[in-house]
Design an enzyme around this catalytic site. Structure first.
Site, PDB file in Angstrom:
ATOM      1  CG  HIS A 127      -1.824   1.164   1.354  1.00 43.01           C
ATOM      2  ND1 HIS A 127      -3.109   1.177   0.863  1.00 43.01           N
ATOM      3  CD2 HIS A 127      -1.626   2.385   1.930  1.00 43.01           C
ATOM      4  CE1 HIS A 127      -3.660   2.356   1.127  1.00 43.01           C
ATOM      5  NE2 HIS A 127      -2.787   3.117   1.781  1.00 43.01           N
ATOM      6  CD  GLU A 128       1.817   3.657   3.734  1.00 44.71           C
ATOM      7  OE1 GLU A 128       2.106   4.743   3.201  1.00 44.71           O
ATOM      8  OE2 GLU A 128       0.783   3.477   4.398  1.00 44.71           O
ATOM      9  CG  HIS A 131       0.245   6.267  -0.314  1.00 46.46           C
ATOM     10  ND1 HIS A 131      -0.872   6.729  -0.981  1.00 46.46           N
ATOM     11  CD2 HIS A 131      -0.217   5.712   0.834  1.00 46.46           C
ATOM     12  CE1 HIS A 131      -1.959   6.461  -0.264  1.00 46.46           C
ATOM     13  NE2 HIS A 131      -1.594   5.835   0.847  1.00 46.46           N
ATOM     14  CG  HIS A 137      -6.315   6.355   0.150  1.00 50.75           C
ATOM     15  ND1 HIS A 137      -6.377   7.130   1.284  1.00 50.75           N
ATOM     16  CD2 HIS A 137      -5.268   5.505   0.334  1.00 50.75           C
ATOM     17  CE1 HIS A 137      -5.406   6.770   2.114  1.00 50.75           C
ATOM     18  NE2 HIS A 137      -4.713   5.791   1.554  1.00 50.75           N
TER      19      HIS A 137
HETATM   20  N1  TQI Z   1      -1.585   5.331   7.013  1.00 50.88           N
HETATM   21  C1  TQI Z   1      -2.313   6.160   6.115  1.00 50.88           C
HETATM   22  C2  TQI Z   1      -2.238   5.540   4.683  1.00 50.88           C
HETATM   23  O1  TQI Z   1      -1.148   5.164   4.257  1.00 50.88           O
HETATM   24  C3  TQI Z   1      -1.735   7.556   6.045  1.00 50.88           C
HETATM   25  C4  TQI Z   1      -2.561   8.420   5.154  1.00 50.88           C
HETATM   26  C5  TQI Z   1      -3.798   8.905   5.418  1.00 50.88           C
HETATM   27  C6  TQI Z   1      -2.241   8.838   3.837  1.00 50.88           C
HETATM   28  N2  TQI Z   1      -4.253   9.611   4.324  1.00 50.88           N
HETATM   29  C7  TQI Z   1      -3.322   9.584   3.361  1.00 50.88           C
HETATM   30  C8  TQI Z   1      -1.145   8.648   3.020  1.00 50.88           C
HETATM   31  C9  TQI Z   1      -3.332  10.140   2.085  1.00 50.88           C
HETATM   32  C10 TQI Z   1      -1.149   9.196   1.739  1.00 50.88           C
HETATM   33  C11 TQI Z   1      -2.255   9.932   1.276  1.00 50.88           C
HETATM   34  O2  TQI Z   1      -3.275   5.468   4.051  1.00 50.88           O
HETATM   35  S1  TQI Z   1      -2.274   4.061   7.754  1.00 50.88           S
HETATM   36  C12 TQI Z   1      -3.667   1.127   5.466  1.00 50.88           C
HETATM   37  C13 TQI Z   1      -4.989   0.551   5.092  1.00 50.88           C
HETATM   38  C14 TQI Z   1      -2.383   2.740   6.644  1.00 50.88           C
HETATM   39  C15 TQI Z   1      -3.607   2.204   6.309  1.00 50.88           C
HETATM   40  O3  TQI Z   1      -1.341   3.669   8.754  1.00 50.88           O
HETATM   41  O4  TQI Z   1      -3.585   4.401   8.179  1.00 50.88           O
HETATM   42  C16 TQI Z   1      -2.519   0.553   4.982  1.00 50.88           C
HETATM   43  C17 TQI Z   1      -1.238   2.170   6.170  1.00 50.88           C
HETATM   44  F1  TQI Z   1      -5.258   0.747   3.826  1.00 50.88           F
HETATM   45  F2  TQI Z   1      -4.998  -0.742   5.260  1.00 50.88           F
HETATM   46  F3  TQI Z   1      -5.930   1.043   5.829  1.00 50.88           F
HETATM   47  C18 TQI Z   1      -1.293   1.082   5.323  1.00 50.88           C
HETATM   48 CL1  TQI Z   1      -2.574  -0.837   3.951  1.00 50.88          CL
HETATM   49 ZN    ZN Z   2      -2.967   5.037   2.161  1.00 50.02          ZN
END
Ligand code: TQI
Ligand code: ZN
Ligand code: ZN
Length: 170
Positions: A127-128, A131, A137
């Site tokens: 996922h990261e 980004h 998303h």
């Molecule tokens: N971290 C968020 C994410 O990576 C951070 C974030 C929020 C973000 N809004 C954003 C990053 C907009 C970029 C652009 O989405 S998290 C998931 C999932 C997170 C969440 O720690 O909440 C995953 C990290 F999708 F599973 F909810 C990895 Cl896979």
């Molecule tokens: Zn994300």
């Protein structure tokens, strides 16, 4: 449907390097980290003309990966177990931070993988990396870029939505 960051930033080059710069705060074997992230990068490489190569921590990598606890100097402090797991910045920043307080588990790692707060490292990495490449998303529930994941689950295969999105960028 997939989205991008504002202004659709992308990497100008096709061959990218990554390095583990701050991994002492996490109790995962260094070789396991290398394997898990290698697999996660390979999933995106398979869908694009991009290549990813691990380099040494001091080699000036495009993408830097580190584990941190709490406030770690970028204005986006981590929050302990669960909540925020990780964050990554848009191209061409390259910073990828993971919350060292999580109960990270790698596939095949029996340690605590059944506990309620276990977080699958490869799922978060895939996922990261999306980004890091410029993906925002997605509204597609099966996409790795969908903004939520059910607790304790594993989601590592790119969906057609992720593939179409990243292929329009690169
Ligand atoms: N971290 C968020 C994410 O990576 C951070 C974030 C929020 C973000 N809004 C954003 C990053 C907009 C970029 C652009 O989405 S998290 C998931 C999932 C997170 C969440 O720690 O909440 C995953 C990290 F999708 F599973 F909810 C990895 Cl896979
Ligand atoms: Zn994300
Ligand atoms: Zn950070």
């Amino acid at each position: 449907l997939y989205t991008y960051f504002q202004g659709e930033p992308t990497w100008p080059q096709r061959d990218l390097t990554y390095a583990f710069t701050d991994v002492s705060a996490v109790p995962i074997d260094r070789s396991v980290l290398g394997t898990v992230f290698g697999r996660a990068f390979a999933r995106w490489a398979a869908a694009t003309p991009l290549t990813f190569k691990e380099v040494a921590a001091d080699a000036g990598a495009d993408i830097t990966i580190g584990f941190f606890k709490g406030d770690h100097g970028d204005g986006e402090p981590f929050d302990g177990v669960l909540g925020t797991l990780a964050h990554a910045f848009s191209p061409t920043n390259g910073r990828f931070h993971l919350d060292a307080a999580e109960n990270w588990v790698a596939e095949g790692d029996v340690r605590d993988s059944n506990s309620r707060d276990a977080v699958d490292l490869e799922s978060v990495a895939v996922h990261e990396i999306g980004h890091l490449l410029g993906m925002g998303h997605s509204s597609a529930a099966d996409a790795v870029m969908f903004p939520t994941i059910s607790a304790g689950s594993r989601r590592v295969d790119l969906a057609s939505d992720d593939v179409e999105g990243v292929q329009r960028l690169y």
